[in-house]
Every structure is written in C-alpha cells, then in structure tokens.
Write a protein that holds these residues in place. Structure first.
Motif, mmCIF file in Angstrom:
data_model
loop_
_atom_site.group_PDB
_atom_site.id
_atom_site.type_symbol
_atom_site.label_atom_id
_atom_site.label_comp_id
_atom_site.label_asym_id
_atom_site.label_seq_id
_atom_site.Cartn_x
_atom_site.Cartn_y
_atom_site.Cartn_z
ATOM 1 N N UNK A 24 7.604 11.496 -4.303
ATOM 2 C CA UNK A 24 6.627 12.035 -5.244
ATOM 3 C C UNK A 24 5.374 12.435 -4.472
ATOM 4 N N UNK A 25 4.545 13.208 -5.088
ATOM 5 C CA UNK A 25 3.291 13.586 -4.445
ATOM 6 C C UNK A 25 2.194 12.567 -4.776
ATOM 7 N N UNK A 26 2.566 11.304 -4.668
ATOM 8 C CA UNK A 26 1.627 10.194 -4.851
ATOM 9 C C UNK A 26 1.658 9.400 -3.552
ATOM 10 N N UNK A 27 0.531 9.386 -2.862
ATOM 11 C CA UNK A 27 0.512 8.740 -1.554
ATOM 12 C C UNK A 27 0.315 7.237 -1.661
ATOM 13 N N UNK A 28 0.794 6.556 -0.644
ATOM 14 C CA UNK A 28 0.553 5.117 -0.521
ATOM 15 C C UNK A 28 -0.956 4.873 -0.485
ATOM 16 N N UNK A 29 -1.671 5.716 0.208
ATOM 17 C CA UNK A 29 -3.124 5.577 0.310
ATOM 18 C C UNK A 29 -3.779 5.599 -1.065
ATOM 19 N N UNK A 30 -3.353 6.495 -1.930
ATOM 20 C CA UNK A 30 -3.918 6.579 -3.275
ATOM 21 C C UNK A 30 -3.728 5.270 -4.029
ATOM 22 N N UNK A 31 -2.525 4.740 -3.979
ATOM 23 C CA UNK A 31 -2.234 3.482 -4.669
ATOM 24 C C UNK A 31 -3.090 2.362 -4.097
ATOM 25 N N UNK A 32 -3.167 2.274 -2.779
ATOM 26 C CA UNK A 32 -3.953 1.216 -2.152
ATOM 27 C C UNK A 32 -5.440 1.341 -2.478
#
Length: 76
Positions: A24-32
């Motif tokens: 998906x275009x959802x980064x690990x960085x965004x979640x963190x």
C-alpha cells in the motif's frame, strides 16, 4: 502472526523506496509518526482503514529490528 517481513514491502518505484505496508502507499514511517505522538493503533486504523493491528505490530517489529543494525542504502 507471520513475520513482519510478510507485511513490510520495499519497492523502489513506490514512495521513493520507503518501507510500506503490504504494498500500500502507507509508509512504515507514517505509522510510526502517528504512534510516536500518542495515537493508539485503533486511531491509526481509523485514519487508514486498510490497515490492521497486525500491520501496526509489523511496523513496530520492523523499527525494532532495524534500530539495532547498521543499514546502508544504495542510491540507484
């Protein structure tokens, strides 16, 4: 739960090669970043309904794993 490696993907053409969740275009960085300012997993999922609690856990496992290793990136 399967390994975080089953959920974290890195594709050079997607988000400049940042680690993403399940392609998906959802980064690990965004979640963190959401988690780091105090959002709960449930709140992150409200913002990104395609995510699951297992995805959030995979992000944390990935971050824990790479924080203890020296990583080098090759610019292509």
């Amino acid at each position: 739960m399967k390994s975080y490696l089953d959920r974290i993907t890195i594709q050079p053409a997607q988000l400049d090669g940042k680690p993403c969740i399940r392609g998906l275009r959802i980064s690990v960085q965004t979640v963190l970043e959401f988690l780091s300012v105090g959002n709960t997993a449930e709140e992150v999922i409200e913002q990104y309904p395609l995510l699951t609690k297992e995805d959030i856990t995979a992000c944390l496992q990935y971050a824990a794993k790479i924080s203890g290793k020296e990583i080098s990136y090759q610019i292509v």
